[in-house]
Scaffold this active site. Structure first.
Site, mmCIF file in Angstrom:
data_model
loop_
_atom_site.group_PDB
_atom_site.id
_atom_site.type_symbol
_atom_site.label_atom_id
_atom_site.label_comp_id
_atom_site.label_asym_id
_atom_site.label_seq_id
_atom_site.Cartn_x
_atom_site.Cartn_y
_atom_site.Cartn_z
ATOM 1 N N ASN A 102 -4.453 24.023 20.258
ATOM 2 C CA ASN A 102 -4.457 22.604 21.179
ATOM 3 C C ASN A 102 -3.117 22.129 21.024
ATOM 4 O O ASN A 102 -2.386 21.734 20.118
ATOM 5 C CB ASN A 102 -5.253 21.629 20.346
ATOM 6 C CG ASN A 102 -5.651 20.327 21.261
ATOM 7 O OD1 ASN A 102 -6.201 19.237 20.869
ATOM 8 N ND2 ASN A 102 -5.155 20.273 22.449
ATOM 9 N N GLN B 161 -1.444 18.190 25.932
ATOM 10 C CA GLN B 161 -1.262 16.608 26.197
ATOM 11 C C GLN B 161 0.391 16.406 25.735
ATOM 12 O O GLN B 161 0.919 17.383 25.091
ATOM 13 C CB GLN B 161 -2.122 15.975 25.075
ATOM 14 C CG GLN B 161 -3.477 15.740 25.620
ATOM 15 C CD GLN B 161 -4.476 15.421 24.552
ATOM 16 O OE1 GLN B 161 -4.532 15.805 23.480
ATOM 17 N NE2 GLN B 161 -5.326 14.414 24.837
ATOM 18 N N CYS C 215 -6.297 10.966 19.840
ATOM 19 C CA CYS C 215 -6.217 12.586 19.768
ATOM 20 C C CYS C 215 -6.241 12.900 18.178
ATOM 21 O O CYS C 215 -5.084 12.812 17.995
ATOM 22 C CB CYS C 215 -5.326 13.388 20.715
ATOM 23 S SG CYS C 215 -4.852 15.077 20.555
ATOM 24 N N GLY C 216 -7.101 13.761 17.788
ATOM 25 C CA GLY C 216 -6.974 14.023 16.519
ATOM 26 C C GLY C 216 -6.151 15.053 16.103
ATOM 27 O O GLY C 216 -5.095 14.895 15.167
ATOM 28 N N ASN D 99 -11.931 7.121 21.204
ATOM 29 C CA ASN D 99 -12.117 7.890 22.771
ATOM 30 C C ASN D 99 -13.495 8.066 22.859
ATOM 31 O O ASN D 99 -14.198 8.629 21.948
ATOM 32 C CB ASN D 99 -10.935 8.816 22.974
ATOM 33 C CG ASN D 99 -11.207 9.947 21.932
ATOM 34 O OD1 ASN D 99 -11.872 9.877 20.778
ATOM 35 N ND2 ASN D 99 -10.388 11.172 22.370
ATOM 36 N N HIS E 69 -16.910 10.412 23.554
ATOM 37 C CA HIS E 69 -17.606 11.517 23.528
ATOM 38 C C HIS E 69 -18.868 11.776 23.694
ATOM 39 O O HIS E 69 -19.725 10.756 23.165
ATOM 40 C CB HIS E 69 -17.180 12.118 22.014
ATOM 41 C CG HIS E 69 -15.719 12.132 21.717
ATOM 42 N ND1 HIS E 69 -15.384 13.380 21.659
ATOM 43 C CD2 HIS E 69 -14.748 11.568 21.142
ATOM 44 C CE1 HIS E 69 -13.992 13.372 21.421
ATOM 45 N NE2 HIS E 69 -13.745 12.228 21.051
ATOM 46 N N GLU F 34 -12.175 18.711 27.234
ATOM 47 C CA GLU F 34 -11.588 17.318 27.285
ATOM 48 C C GLU F 34 -11.284 16.720 28.283
ATOM 49 O O GLU F 34 -10.947 17.259 29.560
ATOM 50 C CB GLU F 34 -10.181 17.578 26.269
ATOM 51 C CG GLU F 34 -10.428 18.044 24.984
ATOM 52 C CD GLU F 34 -9.285 17.825 24.303
ATOM 53 O OE1 GLU F 34 -8.521 16.752 24.009
ATOM 54 O OE2 GLU F 34 -8.820 18.684 23.410
ATOM 55 N N CYS G 221 -10.270 20.395 19.517
ATOM 56 C CA CYS G 221 -10.307 19.030 19.671
ATOM 57 C C CYS G 221 -10.619 18.125 18.479
ATOM 58 O O CYS G 221 -11.672 18.187 17.883
ATOM 59 C CB CYS G 221 -11.341 18.698 20.886
ATOM 60 S SG CYS G 221 -11.363 16.608 21.168
ATOM 61 N N GLY H 136 -13.055 15.401 18.851
ATOM 62 C CA GLY H 136 -14.223 15.957 19.269
ATOM 63 C C GLY H 136 -15.143 16.539 17.971
ATOM 64 O O GLY H 136 -16.280 16.492 17.849
#
Length: 276
Positions: free
Chosen positions: A13, A46, A75-76, A159, A161, A210, A219, A222
């Site tokens: 990611n 991102q 965003c983890g 965020n 999910h 995403e 993610c 996620g």
């Protein structure tokens, strides 16, 4: 405008990270989309901005923009890369970094093994706070999508999910259900969509479509949402290894209002300068 950046990745990611403390940065949606473009720009899922703190109890402020130019709350994988970035760039020597985000403050721990452990905060399950359209909070919801009824869990990790349980992630309808649920009317601000296969109480496979980026190799938020969903359904234990296409994360959640903990790698790829 010439800007210095660092390309980073957490399990594939990938991110373009800017120090917005040492340089003045104002990016519009067109510039953000250009940066994320893998043919004409740098290429990433991102863009992350490292900014000065906005409150006295944090060390930095963290902003996240999707590849389509929209700003998002959390965003983890990006959070872990954030911690590695500020350490590598000499912006902080702390082993524990407290970071402000749109979704609230998070704590990031730099481990001796090179991994970063993140306190992602307690999950939000109230529909109105996710946000998700439902009359009352439930562990799973029936939702009509693409003409079929599906069972999902709705969770916010800062965020939104949607999490579906599938038999095999390789056969999961990510390409069709992902975008349909991402933009579903019951998710007013859109959703990240996770497809989870439970291998054992301590192990899952996961693919995530995403919001604003499409399917990614990993993610972090996620993975956290999937473990919360699996715990709520009685399928998972407290500590879970999450297998994503880009690699593995370890996620722990004790339940109720306890924070979700996520551990995984964060790697710098290269540095550069780009003119916008």
């Amino acid at each position: 405008m010439k800007l210095q950046f660092r390309k980073m990745q957490g399990l594939g990611n990938d991110f373009v990270v800017f120090d917005a403390i040492g340089q003045n940065i104002e990016l519009d949606e067109q510039q953000l989309r250009f940066l994320a473009d893998r043919r004409f720009g740098v290429g990433c899922d991102q863009i992350l901005l490292v900014e000065p703190p906005r409150s006295s109890d944090t060390d930095f402020y963290y902003r996240i923009f999707n590849a389509d130019g929209t700003e998002v709350e959390q965003c983890g994988n990006g959070a872990r890369c954030f911690a590695r970035f500020v350490r590598d760039q000499g912006l902080s020597r702390k082993d524990v970094i407290r970071v402000g985000t749109v979704a609230g403050a998070i704590r990031l721990y730099l481990q001796e093994d090179g991994w970063v452990r993140a306190d992602m905060g307690a999950p939000e399950l109230r529909p109105q706070a996710i946000p998700f359209v439902a009359e009352q909070q439930q562990g799973e919801y029936d939702i009509l999508v693409n003409g079929e009824h599906r069972k999902i869990s709705a969770v916010s990790m800062g965020n939104p999910h949607a999490v579906l349980v599938v038999n095999d992630v390789k056969q999961a309808p990510v390409a069709t259900l992902g975008p349909a649920l991402e933009r579903h009317e019951r998710f007013p601000r859109g959703a990240n969509v996770g497809f989870m296969a439970v291998l054992s109480p301590g192990e899952i496979d996961l693919r995530v479509y995403e919001r604003g980026a499409g399917e990614t190799l990993a993610c972090g938020s996620g993975a956290c949402a999937a473990v919360v969903a699996g715990r709520l359904r009685g399928l998972l234990g407290e500590r879970v290894k999450v297998h994503l296409p880009g690699g593995d994360l370890v996620v722990s959640w004790a339940g109720d209002q306890s924070p979700v903990w996520m551990s995984g790698p964060a790697v710098g790829v290269f540095e550069g300068t780009i003119e916008l």
